[in-house]
Write a protein that holds these residues in place. Sequence first.
Motif, PDB file in Angstrom:
ATOM      1  N   GLN A 265     -15.960  17.578   7.208  1.00 28.39           N
ATOM      2  CA  GLN A 265     -16.395  18.535   8.225  1.00 28.39           C
ATOM      3  C   GLN A 265     -15.150  18.953   8.986  1.00 28.39           C
ATOM      4  OE1 GLN A 265     -19.968  19.076   8.680  1.00 28.39           O
ATOM      5  NE2 GLN A 265     -19.340  20.870   9.853  1.00 28.39           N
ATOM      6  N   ILE A 266     -14.627  20.132   8.670  1.00 26.97           N
ATOM      7  CA  ILE A 266     -13.343  20.558   9.217  1.00 26.97           C
ATOM      8  C   ILE A 266     -13.463  20.928  10.696  1.00 26.97           C
ATOM      9  CG2 ILE A 266     -11.402  22.132   8.899  1.00 26.97           C
ATOM     10  CD1 ILE A 266     -11.972  20.106   6.603  1.00 26.97           C
ATOM     11  N   ASN A 267     -14.559  21.586  11.057  1.00 27.96           N
ATOM     12  CA  ASN A 267     -14.868  21.851  12.464  1.00 27.96           C
ATOM     13  C   ASN A 267     -16.387  21.884  12.591  1.00 27.96           C
ATOM     14  OD1 ASN A 267     -15.736  24.496  11.744  1.00 27.96           O
ATOM     15  ND2 ASN A 267     -13.654  25.281  11.981  1.00 27.96           N
ATOM     16  N   ASP A 268     -16.900  22.413  13.678  1.00 32.64           N
ATOM     17  CA  ASP A 268     -18.345  22.379  13.892  1.00 32.64           C
ATOM     18  C   ASP A 268     -19.125  23.164  12.849  1.00 32.64           C
ATOM     19  OD1 ASP A 268     -18.137  20.772  16.120  1.00 32.64           O
ATOM     20  OD2 ASP A 268     -18.117  22.439  17.547  1.00 32.64           O
ATOM     21  N   HIS A 269     -18.467  24.051  12.126  1.00 31.68           N
ATOM     22  CA  HIS A 269     -19.195  24.941  11.224  1.00 31.68           C
ATOM     23  C   HIS A 269     -18.755  24.871   9.760  1.00 31.68           C
ATOM     24  CE1 HIS A 269     -21.320  27.140  14.440  1.00 31.68           C
ATOM     25  NE2 HIS A 269     -20.212  26.960  15.153  1.00 31.68           N
ATOM     26  N   VAL A 270     -17.598  24.314   9.462  1.00 26.95           N
ATOM     27  CA  VAL A 270     -17.011  24.461   8.130  1.00 26.95           C
ATOM     28  C   VAL A 270     -16.916  23.121   7.397  1.00 26.95           C
ATOM     29  CG1 VAL A 270     -14.983  25.199   6.829  1.00 26.95           C
ATOM     30  CG2 VAL A 270     -15.698  26.487   8.848  1.00 26.95           C
ATOM     31  N   VAL A 271     -17.385  23.125   6.144  1.00 26.75           N
ATOM     32  CA  VAL A 271     -17.256  21.975   5.238  1.00 26.75           C
ATOM     33  C   VAL A 271     -16.450  22.399   4.023  1.00 26.75           C
ATOM     34  CG1 VAL A 271     -18.499  20.479   3.620  1.00 26.75           C
ATOM     35  CG2 VAL A 271     -19.344  20.758   5.937  1.00 26.75           C
ATOM     36  N   LEU A 272     -15.506  21.550   3.633  1.00 28.39           N
ATOM     37  CA  LEU A 272     -14.740  21.741   2.395  1.00 28.39           C
ATOM     38  C   LEU A 272     -15.094  20.603   1.457  1.00 28.39           C
ATOM     39  CD1 LEU A 272     -12.453  23.092   0.707  1.00 28.39           C
ATOM     40  CD2 LEU A 272     -10.862  21.543   1.874  1.00 28.39           C
ATOM     41  N   TYR A 273     -15.396  20.924   0.199  1.00 28.85           N
ATOM     42  CA  TYR A 273     -15.763  19.892  -0.772  1.00 28.85           C
ATOM     43  C   TYR A 273     -15.026  20.135  -2.089  1.00 28.85           C
ATOM     44  CZ  TYR A 273     -18.433  16.785  -3.757  1.00 28.85           C
ATOM     45  OH  TYR A 273     -18.770  15.790  -4.634  1.00 28.85           O
ATOM     46  N   LEU A 274     -14.341  19.106  -2.581  1.00 29.10           N
ATOM     47  CA  LEU A 274     -13.607  19.157  -3.843  1.00 29.10           C
ATOM     48  C   LEU A 274     -13.939  17.914  -4.664  1.00 29.10           C
ATOM     49  CD1 LEU A 274     -10.104  20.032  -2.345  1.00 29.10           C
ATOM     50  CD2 LEU A 274     -11.635  21.660  -3.453  1.00 29.10           C
ATOM     51  N   GLN A 275     -14.040  18.074  -5.967  1.00 31.42           N
ATOM     52  CA  GLN A 275     -14.204  16.923  -6.859  1.00 31.42           C
ATOM     53  C   GLN A 275     -13.387  17.149  -8.125  1.00 31.42           C
ATOM     54  OE1 GLN A 275     -17.560  13.952  -8.782  1.00 31.42           O
ATOM     55  NE2 GLN A 275     -18.219  15.957  -8.087  1.00 31.42           N
ATOM     56  N   PHE A 276     -12.631  16.126  -8.500  1.00 33.70           N
ATOM     57  CA  PHE A 276     -11.771  16.191  -9.682  1.00 33.70           C
ATOM     58  C   PHE A 276     -12.040  14.955 -10.519  1.00 33.70           C
ATOM     59  CE2 PHE A 276      -7.769  15.557 -12.015  1.00 33.70           C
ATOM     60  CZ  PHE A 276      -7.548  16.840 -12.509  1.00 33.70           C
ATOM     61  N   GLY A 277     -12.053  15.111 -11.836  1.00 32.14           N
ATOM     62  CA  GLY A 277     -12.278  13.938 -12.661  1.00 32.14           C
ATOM     63  C   GLY A 277     -12.500  14.279 -14.111  1.00 32.14           C
ATOM     64  N   MET A 278     -13.009  13.281 -14.856  1.00 33.55           N
ATOM     65  CA  MET A 278     -13.280  13.472 -16.275  1.00 33.55           C
ATOM     66  C   MET A 278     -14.556  12.735 -16.651  1.00 33.55           C
ATOM     67  SD  MET A 278     -10.417  11.075 -18.108  1.00 33.55           S
ATOM     68  CE  MET A 278     -10.392   9.296 -17.910  1.00 33.55           C
ATOM     69  N   ASN A 279     -15.089  13.073 -17.829  1.00 33.39           N
ATOM     70  CA  ASN A 279     -16.344  12.511 -18.317  1.00 33.39           C
ATOM     71  C   ASN A 279     -16.207  12.175 -19.799  1.00 33.39           C
ATOM     72  OD1 ASN A 279     -17.873  13.560 -15.803  1.00 33.39           O
ATOM     73  ND2 ASN A 279     -17.064  15.417 -16.727  1.00 33.39           N
ATOM     74  N   ASN A 280     -16.974  11.187 -20.237  1.00 35.80           N
ATOM     75  CA  ASN A 280     -17.146  10.918 -21.666  1.00 35.80           C
ATOM     76  C   ASN A 280     -15.826  10.736 -22.396  1.00 35.80           C
ATOM     77  OD1 ASN A 280     -19.904  11.273 -21.185  1.00 35.80           O
ATOM     78  ND2 ASN A 280     -19.765  13.470 -21.601  1.00 35.80           N
ATOM     79  N   PHE A 281     -15.003   9.838 -21.887  1.00 38.00           N
ATOM     80  CA  PHE A 281     -13.689   9.587 -22.485  1.00 38.00           C
ATOM     81  C   PHE A 281     -13.768   8.280 -23.282  1.00 38.00           C
ATOM     82  CE2 PHE A 281      -9.376   8.008 -22.636  1.00 38.00           C
ATOM     83  CZ  PHE A 281      -8.590   9.134 -22.768  1.00 38.00           C
ATOM     84  N   ASN A 282     -13.847   8.410 -24.613  1.00 37.61           N
ATOM     85  CA  ASN A 282     -13.801   7.221 -25.461  1.00 37.61           C
ATOM     86  C   ASN A 282     -12.752   7.407 -26.550  1.00 37.61           C
ATOM     87  OD1 ASN A 282     -15.112   8.995 -27.180  1.00 37.61           O
ATOM     88  ND2 ASN A 282     -16.886   7.687 -27.541  1.00 37.61           N
ATOM     89  N   PHE A 283     -12.765   6.547 -27.568  1.00 32.55           N
ATOM     90  CA  PHE A 283     -11.672   6.516 -28.545  1.00 32.55           C
ATOM     91  C   PHE A 283     -11.470   7.839 -29.267  1.00 32.55           C
ATOM     92  CE2 PHE A 283     -15.268   5.984 -31.270  1.00 32.55           C
ATOM     93  CZ  PHE A 283     -14.884   6.511 -32.490  1.00 32.55           C
ATOM     94  N   GLN A 284     -12.532   8.645 -29.399  1.00 24.96           N
ATOM     95  CA  GLN A 284     -12.407   9.869 -30.190  1.00 24.96           C
ATOM     96  C   GLN A 284     -12.192  11.098 -29.330  1.00 24.96           C
ATOM     97  OE1 GLN A 284     -15.297  12.318 -30.898  1.00 24.96           O
ATOM     98  NE2 GLN A 284     -17.107  11.047 -30.653  1.00 24.96           N
ATOM     99  N   ASN A 285     -11.816  10.904 -28.059  1.00 28.72           N
ATOM    100  CA  ASN A 285     -11.585  12.062 -27.204  1.00 28.72           C
ATOM    101  C   ASN A 285     -10.504  12.968 -27.792  1.00 28.72           C
ATOM    102  OD1 ASN A 285     -12.204  13.240 -24.438  1.00 28.72           O
ATOM    103  ND2 ASN A 285      -9.978  13.193 -24.425  1.00 28.72           N
TER     104      ASN A 285
END
Length: 470
Positions: free
Chosen positions: A98-118
């Motif tokens: 919650q940056i101030n009374d009115h503003v929200v910033l949302y970020l997500q970084f990552g990976m999925n389904n990483f196994n031997f055959q990626n």
Amino acid sequence: MKKVLAILGLVSNTLAFAQQSTDSPTAESTPKPAPAAEKNELKYNLNESGSHFFKATFLNQTWLRFNQSNPGTTVVGDPKENTFDIGLRRTRIQMFGQINDHVVLYLQFGMNNFNFQNGFPSFNTAGTPSNRKIQAFFHDAVGEYLVWKNKDYLKIGAGLTIVNGLSRFSQPSVSSILSMDVPVFAQATVDQTDEFSRKLSVYARGQVGPIDYRFAVSDPFPAQTSGSVPPALGPNANFALKGHHKQFQGLLLYQFFDKESNQTPGYMTGTYLGKKKIFNLEAGFISQKNALWHTGETATDTVYQNLNLWSVAAFLDMPVNRATGSAISAYLGYFNLDYGKNYLRYNGIMNPATGTTQAIGGLGGTQGNAFPMFGTGSVIYSQVGYLLGQNVLGNAGALMPYAQAQIGNYDRVNGSMGVYNVGLNWLIKGHNSKLTLDYQNRPYYQALPSGQLDAQGRRGQVVLQYQVFI
């Protein structure tokens, strides 16, 4: 000299008296400061009250899995009746605040389904190098504006987001889910015209009294950018490779008891482990004009069809006995899914196989642990779990057994398709440190001359997952 000796004597007597007072059982000792409370989040306050803040979370889900392969399965060219693999189902970093009374910033970084055959070259890559180091990407990047200060009546946001229609499981908070994994069929266009269920959208959401709502207009990605070869135009519907139309979606919930958190854009909690009393009714939809196509009366005729999906469901999550810590969590939903004429898509979560020698009706990805997950027709999905009281394990955590069922009636599949899971969560430290053992039983199919799929038997898989979350 006498003055020096006198001063030394005075100091010596003073120290002796102090020592005697300290050793005396009746002397008051200086109280030790209380140990600092252990923090359970990484949060930086931007103001003194903490109402403005920025925080980070980290999630890692590791799978150890034994799977009975679908007939014809191959792994890097070798036939395999069963497989054992180790993989990362999800590895994520969230940053939001919650940056101030009115503003929200949302970020997500990552990976999925990483196994031997990626990165394994499973299609059309003869002579083309592969790269196992290209998996991580931004899942979310969204800014949101709260119209009325300290009131959740209306929030307007835009960006790459999972704010979604259809159901709560179309936008799940994966760190808090009841079962080992979410019902992925509810993420209806996953990796077809979206980015792992995220879309470029502008949306409005909020809570007014017992009503929780969200409506979005999304700009879907072309199916050609999914990273796999799109199916060719044929008699059965697939996502169209020509034309571009916006997608409209919405979700309404009526909350009978406690209100669910509305802070993070989109994501909905799986289970509150008895910390809230929740009973909700929900209804959602997704619609897109001319999203799919198939051939008509002749192979040169092209027929476009709209994407129309809707669902209704009930969600219960509440304590049973607050004194012992027992709780129940349950969900029951009906999904009506119109992807166009005979649409059907196989999917295997973090599939441990790379190919098959037994193609099924021109469908791709039928090897390994895959089953017909998405299709035109309807699905009934349910799950139930029971959090046992703290007296079962004491300080060692808590146990939460669960069961779930996905029963699909798809136009292109003869009879009902049932996929069933039973499992046990060991909540070592709630959702922050959680060990889950899950068994899944699923059908496998062959194609009849008519093109319909007919069940031939069943296969199973056992997964042990360890989740760490902060």
